[in-house]
Design a protein around this motif. Structure first.
Motif, PDB file in Angstrom:
ATOM      1  N   ARG B 151     -26.958  40.748 -41.711  1.00 38.70           N
ATOM      2  CA  ARG B 151     -26.548  40.029 -40.391  1.00 38.70           C
ATOM      3  C   ARG B 151     -27.271  39.163 -40.096  1.00 38.70           C
ATOM      4  O   ARG B 151     -26.730  37.978 -39.506  1.00 38.70           O
ATOM      5  CB  ARG B 151     -26.750  41.056 -39.421  1.00 38.70           C
ATOM      6  N   SER B 173     -19.411  38.955 -38.900  1.00 39.37           N
ATOM      7  CA  SER B 173     -18.314  39.552 -38.798  1.00 39.37           C
ATOM      8  C   SER B 173     -18.014  40.778 -39.890  1.00 39.37           C
ATOM      9  O   SER B 173     -18.434  40.608 -40.603  1.00 39.37           O
ATOM     10  CB  SER B 173     -16.950  38.676 -38.473  1.00 39.37           C
ATOM     11  N   ARG B 174     -16.969  41.590 -39.416  1.00 37.14           N
ATOM     12  CA  ARG B 174     -16.674  42.745 -40.526  1.00 37.14           C
ATOM     13  C   ARG B 174     -15.048  42.624 -40.724  1.00 37.14           C
ATOM     14  O   ARG B 174     -14.528  42.200 -39.964  1.00 37.14           O
ATOM     15  CB  ARG B 174     -17.211  43.914 -39.702  1.00 37.14           C
ATOM     16  N   ILE B 193     -14.580  50.077 -43.919  1.00 36.42           N
ATOM     17  CA  ILE B 193     -15.221  48.811 -42.905  1.00 36.42           C
ATOM     18  C   ILE B 193     -16.074  48.314 -43.736  1.00 36.42           C
ATOM     19  O   ILE B 193     -16.735  48.994 -44.596  1.00 36.42           O
ATOM     20  CB  ILE B 193     -15.706  49.339 -41.751  1.00 36.42           C
ATOM     21  N   ASP B 195     -18.945  44.434 -44.195  1.00 35.73           N
ATOM     22  CA  ASP B 195     -19.094  43.048 -43.876  1.00 35.73           C
ATOM     23  C   ASP B 195     -17.923  42.134 -44.500  1.00 35.73           C
ATOM     24  O   ASP B 195     -17.377  42.240 -45.210  1.00 35.73           O
ATOM     25  CB  ASP B 195     -20.549  42.687 -44.241  1.00 35.73           C
ATOM     26  N   GLN B 196     -17.935  40.925 -43.622  1.00 37.13           N
ATOM     27  CA  GLN B 196     -16.833  39.932 -44.298  1.00 37.13           C
ATOM     28  C   GLN B 196     -16.942  39.301 -45.871  1.00 37.13           C
ATOM     29  O   GLN B 196     -15.989  39.119 -46.359  1.00 37.13           O
ATOM     30  CB  GLN B 196     -16.584  38.750 -43.377  1.00 37.13           C
ATOM     31  N   ASN B 200     -21.746  46.242 -47.769  1.00 39.35           N
ATOM     32  CA  ASN B 200     -21.904  47.561 -46.974  1.00 39.35           C
ATOM     33  C   ASN B 200     -20.694  48.145 -46.388  1.00 39.35           C
ATOM     34  O   ASN B 200     -20.315  48.320 -45.363  1.00 39.35           O
ATOM     35  CB  ASN B 200     -22.460  46.893 -45.353  1.00 39.35           C
ATOM     36  N   THR B 201     -19.732  48.488 -47.567  1.00 40.00           N
ATOM     37  CA  THR B 201     -18.551  49.162 -47.323  1.00 40.00           C
ATOM     38  C   THR B 201     -19.158  50.735 -46.907  1.00 40.00           C
ATOM     39  O   THR B 201     -19.685  51.253 -47.172  1.00 40.00           O
ATOM     40  CB  THR B 201     -17.864  49.199 -48.570  1.00 40.00           C
ATOM     41  N   SER B 437     -12.399  41.240 -37.875  1.00 42.47           N
ATOM     42  CA  SER B 437     -13.327  41.351 -36.373  1.00 42.47           C
ATOM     43  C   SER B 437     -13.412  40.266 -35.759  1.00 42.47           C
ATOM     44  O   SER B 437     -13.411  39.150 -36.503  1.00 42.47           O
ATOM     45  CB  SER B 437     -14.432  42.157 -36.621  1.00 42.47           C
TER      46      SER B 437
END
Lengths: 166, 441
Positions: B151, B173-174, B193, B195-196, B200-201, B437
């Protein structure tokens, strides 16, 4: 033998057939809360009161053309036969699944499947099937019966399936 | 949510004022004008961050790599790989030898440093215009937990993007989406979910029931999605952190789907099918009150709010085939906005409010397009066997969507609203229905 006697015999035969149905009573497994899965024994397809008979001999599926809810002549014949059977076997409840092919957006296809299921529901009600026995669900394009990127599969997947259960 | 604090880095290097500016006095400061449509990406360099202690060295290269990938991924910039670098950044506060970076034709230079103490990570960065020898903006320091290191790289990327383009970024963002597996005739579909950038799924539902079309809340802490948990499509509201969820707007005998949050996060617009008719409804999440927006025999679905919260755009086949309409949330007539040939679906209002992204079917192909909210200036950005379901980046510059080639598995793609820079988003497996997001707090 008079007509009345014939009819009586036929009725007895149907009742007997129902009694010999190896369904063996309610057979609803619980796959855990929220699984959305119910199981129903299909019975012997040679038993005219069995779900297997309905699925295989009468036919549980009608098809639609692109973006349409119109019932073909063939589809109407199937639904009329279904209605006769359903009226003769009132112990079953009925779920009508509406489906769409993959050539549309996801949410529109859910709505389109709902429209197809409702079309079949209205037709069966028109044939005397009690509305209280009927429910509808749409799967949109989420549950194709066959997957291929060809017209052949799309034709098969634009469908409504009448699912009979105990 | 991981907390990341930031503050300016003070004590600018003295040698900086001595940088040889004269030779480049005629140069204008580096500025990327996105609106002009960048054809030639601007070359930049991100050398490995300076490890200010031993534990920091673990992150020094990774931070630089994530930043480089983010910036290159915009299509506006192009990384000059570290193997081509002549210069070395060995101290965060020492003067930069700009000639080393000019020689390899870098126009922008990102320098950084990292220090790790226990579970705390400190990241610092500066951005330079190599040609003018000027620093762009202040240095910045980010502090947080080590598990938030990616991040921090995204935060730095957002800062660089903003300083170079004048527009806010979209990296921190995610995306919620549907992770797909299994045979197509009995697909397993889980809400997930990430990260864009695809890292990190995590899975938010277990896949025992079919789920589709998750949508982020305006603050990114909740999602809406449709699930067949009961055997029928119903709308669920989930708190992302706790994963607690509840059915909303549920009445027996109805199918509900296509939910989206209002900009204030307090109400939801969605579709409800009963008796073959699909109409739009609103539900107040606090009071539970619901009311009907449209009442036709047609299919009214895929509603999306305007940023002002006063209007909704949706698709309807009331004219005979799917077109886009706008209506006031307070009620009233719906006005058709799509005017071209073909069928229009899944309209989504841009965060800036000036554009609508949509799916278009034309001559057997599917497109993602954008138009003004009055239907003018329609531009198709993509074309394939099946493109659908656009979602906007937080800054309204990029659109993510689902692509399926004939017979292939669905993948997530991004495209710039200029129609350039089409890219695939890495996912662990087949993926669909992305929802982007806002920038994380």
């Amino acid at each position: 033998m008079s007509f009345l006697n014939k009819a009586t015999l036929l009725a007895v035969a149907i009742v007997l057939a129902a009694c010999s149905n190896p369904r063996g009573g309610a057979d609803d497994y619980d796959y855990g809360q929220g699984s959305g899965i119910n199981s129903t024994a299909l019975g012997d397809p040679s038993d005219p009161a069995s779900i297997a008979y309905f699925n295989q001999t009468i036919g549980d599926t009608v098809h639609f053309t692109l973006n349409s809810t119109d019932l073909s002549e063939q589809g109407q014949v199937i639904l009329r036969t279904q209605a006769v059977w359903l009226n003769r076997n009132p112990q079953y409840s009925i779920l009508i699944e509406g489906h769409a092919d993959e050539r549309g957006t996801r949410e529109y296809n859910v709505a389109l499947g709902a429209r197809r299921a409702a079309r079949v529901e209205q037709f069966l009600i028109g044939q005397g099937v009690a509305a209280s026995r009927l429910r509808t669900v749409s799967y949109g394009k989420e549950r194709p019966v066959e997957a291929c990127a060809q017209q052949r599969c799309w034709d098969l997947n634009r469908r409504a399936v009448v699912v009979v259960s105990n | 949510m991981t907390q990341i604090s930031r503050r300016p880095v003070l004590g600018l290097l003295a040698g900086f004022a001595l940088a040889p500016k004269l030779a480049f006095a005629q140069q204008t400061p580096l500025r990327i004008e996105i609106n002009e449509g960048v054809i030639e990406p601007v070359p930049f360099a991100v050398p490995a961050f300076v490890a200010e202690n031993g534990a920091g060295s673990e992150y020094a290269t990774s931070l630089a790599q994530v930043i480089a990938d983010n910036l290159t991924g915009t299509g506006l910039l192009r990384e000059i790989p570290q193997s081509s670098h002549i210069g070395r950044i060995t101290s965060f506060d020492s003067p930069v030898q700009f000639s080393d970076w000019r020689t390899i034709n870098a126009r922008a230079l990102v320098t950084g440093a990292v220090r790790v103490n226990a579970q705390q990570i400190t990241v610092k960065f500066r951005l330079f215009d190599v040609v003018t020898g000027q620093q762009l903006g202040d240095g910045l320091q980010l502090d947080g937990r080590t598990d938030a290191w990616r991040r921090m790289a995204h935060r730095v990327s957002d800062q660089v993007y903003q300083r170079l383009t004048g527009e806010s970024g979209y990296f921190d963002s995610r995306v919620v989406f549907i992770a797909e597996s299994g045979p197509r005739t009995n697909r397993r579909k889980q809400v997930a979910i990430m990260d864009q950038d695809g890292a990190n799924t995590q899975y938010l539902t277990d896949g025992t029931s079919l789920a589709f079309a998750p949508r982020f809340s305006p603050t990114g802490d909740r999602i809406l999605f449709t699930s067949y948990e009961t055997g029928f499509p119903r709308i669920y509201l989930m708190d992302v952190a706790s994963r607690r969820r509840q059915v909303i707007g549920d009445q027996p005998g109805e199918m509900t789907f296509a939910p989206r949050f209002a900009p204030d996060g307090q109400s939801v617009v969605y579709s409800l099918s009963v008796g073959g008719s699909t109409d739009l409804y609103m539900l107040n999440l606090t009071s539970g009150q619901r009311w009907q927006l449209t009442q036709t025999q047609a299919i009214d679905t895929a509603p999306s709010f305007a940023p002002d919260g006063q209007r909704v755009i949706f698709e309807s086949d009331r004219s005979g085939n799917s077109q886009l309409y706008i209506m006031p949330v307070a009620g009233g007539a719906a006005e058709r906005v799509s005017q071209g040939q073909g069928r229009y679906s899944t309209p989504v209002w841009s965060p800036r409010g000036d554009l609508v992204a949509f799916t278009k079917q034309l001559n057997g192909r599917f497109h993602i397009g954008v138009m003004r909210t009055d239907g003018s200036n329609e531009r198709l950005l993509t074309a394939s066997f099946l493109d659908e379901g656009p979602t906007w980046s937080p800054n309204g510059r990029v659109i993510m969507f689902t692509r399926e080639e004939a017979g292939g598995d669905p993948v997530l793609m991004t495209v710039d609203i200029t129609g350039r820079n089409l890219r695939r988003v890495p996912t662990p497996g087949p993926a669909s229905d992305p929802s982007w997001s806002p920038l994380l707090p």
